[in-house]
Design an enzyme around this catalytic site. Structure first.
Site, short mmCIF file in Angstrom:
data_model
loop_
_atom_site.label_atom_id
_atom_site.label_comp_id
_atom_site.label_asym_id
_atom_site.label_seq_id
_atom_site.Cartn_x
_atom_site.Cartn_y
_atom_site.Cartn_z
N GLU A 37 53.96 -18.72 -85.51
CA GLU A 37 53.97 -20.18 -85.46
C GLU A 37 53.10 -20.75 -86.57
O GLU A 37 51.98 -20.29 -86.81
CB GLU A 37 53.46 -20.68 -84.11
CG GLU A 37 53.48 -22.20 -84.01
CD GLU A 37 53.17 -22.70 -82.62
OE1 GLU A 37 54.05 -22.54 -81.75
OE2 GLU A 37 52.07 -23.22 -82.40
N HIS A 97 60.40 -27.36 -84.68
CA HIS A 97 60.17 -28.03 -83.40
C HIS A 97 60.80 -29.42 -83.43
O HIS A 97 60.73 -30.13 -84.44
CB HIS A 97 58.67 -28.18 -83.15
CG HIS A 97 58.00 -26.89 -82.77
ND1 HIS A 97 56.93 -26.84 -81.90
CD2 HIS A 97 58.22 -25.61 -83.17
CE1 HIS A 97 56.54 -25.58 -81.77
NE2 HIS A 97 57.30 -24.82 -82.53
N GLY A 128 58.10 -32.64 -75.04
CA GLY A 128 56.87 -33.04 -75.70
C GLY A 128 55.93 -33.79 -74.78
O GLY A 128 56.31 -34.23 -73.69
N ASP A 129 54.69 -33.93 -75.23
CA ASP A 129 53.65 -34.64 -74.48
C ASP A 129 53.37 -35.98 -75.13
O ASP A 129 53.54 -36.14 -76.34
CB ASP A 129 52.36 -33.82 -74.45
CG ASP A 129 52.54 -32.49 -73.73
OD1 ASP A 129 53.23 -32.49 -72.68
OD2 ASP A 129 52.01 -31.48 -74.22
N ALA A 148 64.12 -32.10 -71.54
CA ALA A 148 64.42 -31.19 -72.65
C ALA A 148 65.86 -30.70 -72.62
O ALA A 148 66.45 -30.43 -73.67
CB ALA A 148 63.46 -30.00 -72.61
#
Length: 313
Positions: A37, A97, A128-129, A148
């Site tokens: 990542e 992402h 997501g947040d 999602a």
């Protein structure tokens, strides 16, 4: 990189061709490999350091490199730019992402078209947040998406080659229980996702229990890759990062191993790497073939893990 990544052209805007083989197929065929990542850098100095790390990691032939939004949520421009640079300038397959936070569906479609124009056909679909405070109540954008699985379907409709989703060994903070969380994961996979990447957790048993729950809950999804995530805790600063990523979940055994070393930087790093190596060895022994390594834009710890675990392609 594997011959499976040799691209064939896909319909869409002009640009480099995206890989034709879905990542799910590549992951199922992989044996003792890793993914990594990366995050968009904050400045030119960070970009230079990151690119040096990318060049070192490229030699180890990761299956893919996921590209996040960056610290604090970031924005999609940095993700598209870094993913495109990986696609054009390296042999590393980028996984961008894509999050529904703060964006209407039309904006998400445009991001997917920009990625496709850059030859990036793989996305990690995340609800997501909320920006600023990940623990704030979730509120979808007007005209946006709520879950999602909707983002998975949208990415598929826009021609994504591969779509991944997140899995939560400890359960998503909003899930009432682990069984509900597992059903939600199954729903995302059935919506069209090829694979899942598990959020960081320190106890390998937590990941294995997630794997078992999914097998019981959704036997029709047998064979869908779920990648365990590993982050070597190489400094007290990294330990703070892991606390944020895991919702302050820090096992007592980890505290016992690391707390006495807080004032000894070298010893702390070695113990943190040893913890990650032990977890990696256990996961490989349990049949996992691809480990997802969080790099924090640095190559040293990832190179060490890949070398000692035998994960280079």
């Amino acid at each position: 990189m594997s011959g499976a990544l040799d691209a064939g052209a896909r319909p869409g805007p002009p640009g480099p061709a995206a890989p034709a083989v879905p990542l799910g197929d590549v992951l199922r065929a992989a044996r003792r490999r890793f993914s990594v990542e990366l995050s968009p850098p904050h400045d030119e100095a960070g970009a230079a350091r990151q690119w040096e790390a990318v060049r070192r990691l490229e030699r180890l032939r990761p299956v893919f490199a996921s590209v996040t939004y960056g610290a604090g949520g970031g924005d999609q421009d940095g993700t598209v730019e870094l993913a495109g640079r990986l696609r054009d300038g390296t042999g590393v397959r980028p996984l961008a992402h894509l999050t529904a936070v703060g964006q209407p569906a039309d904006a998400l479609r445009e991001v997917l078209r920009r990625l496709r124009a850059a030859g990036v056909g793989d996305v990690l679909a995340l609800r997501g947040d909320p920006h600023g405070d990940p623990r704030a109540p979730w509120r979808p954008h007007p005209g946006g998406l709520q879950h999602a699985d909707q983002l998975v379907r949208l990415a598929r409709a826009e021609g994504a080659v591969s779509v991944g989703v997140a899995a939560f060994p400890l359960g998503h903070p909003e899930s009432p229980d682990l069984d509900s969380d597992t059903r939600h994961l199954a729903g995302k996979l059935r919506a069209g996702a090829d694979f899942a990447i598990a959020q960081l957790c320190f106890d390998v048993e937590e990941f294995l229990r997630l794997r078992d729950r999914l097998a019981r809950t959704a036997p029709d999804l047998a064979g869908v890759p779920v990648l365990p995530g590993l982050l070597p805790v190489t400094s007290p600063r990294v330990l703070e990062v892991t606390r944020r990523l895991t919702g302050d979940h820090e096992p007592s055994w980890l505290q016992r191993r690391l707390a006495p070393l807080l004032d000894d930087r070298g010893a702390f790093r070695e113990e943190g790497l040893e913890v990650a190596l032990e977890a990696g060895q256990r996961l490989l022994a349990e049949g996992e073939q691809v480990l997802h390594l969080y790099s924090l834009n640095s190559s040293g710890a990832v190179e060490r893990l890949v070398g000692e675990l035998g994960l280079a392609g």
